[in-house]
Design a protein around this motif. Structure first.
Motif: not given
Length: 157
Positions: A11-34
């Protein structure tokens, strides 16, 4: 993760990355397509694990997709810049740190949950909490979270 030399653990190494990121790309399926969409987010990381929080309008392609299939994936990264030297193209690469994962979407059930989850977003984005959210605003806003069932972090230097 195939490239163990790039794996980031603890966590001590991962959380600084998480804190620095302000945008997250969310992937899902819509009408059978990514379908992938960049979104601002907030997070909590406690004894239950990593949870990401998002908000949106009540209607639209992503909301329809997540209601039809709540299983999503996510990716966030911070760029480190171009690395390499010389006249040969294959000697170049790009440094970055990233977090990728997957989980299920849960929609806030009421305004109390919406307020708490919105606070996680605002805390991450602005560095402070204690915001006020009027009922009129919340009535036209969907707030949802993704509890990470799995995630991993990597860093290319």
């Amino acid at each position: 993760m195939r490239r163990k030399d790039r794996q980031v653990t603890g966590r001590e190494n991962i959380e600084p990355i998480l804190q620095a990121c302000k945008v997250c790309r969310l992937g899902m399926v819509s009408d059978g397509k990514p379908y992938v969409i960049p979104m601002n987010f907030g997070y909590t990381w406690d004894e239950t694990g990593l949870t990401l929080y998002f908000h949106s309008g009540l209607k639209g392609k992503k909301i329809d997709a997540m209601r039809a299939n709540p299983f999503v994936c996510f990716e966030m990264d911070i760029q480190g810049g171009l690395i390499g030297t010389g006249e040969t193209a294959c000697r170049y690469s790009f440094a970055f740190s990233s977090i990728v994962g997957e989980g299920n979407v849960e929609f806030a059930k009421d305004n109390t949950e919406k307020r708490a989850w919105f606070d996680a977003i605002m805390q991450h984005q602005t560095g402070r909490g204690g915001w006020e959210y009027g009922d009129a605003h919340l009535s036209v806003t969907e707030v949802f979270r993704v509890r990470a069932a799995y995630f991993e972090a990597s860093c290319k230097k």
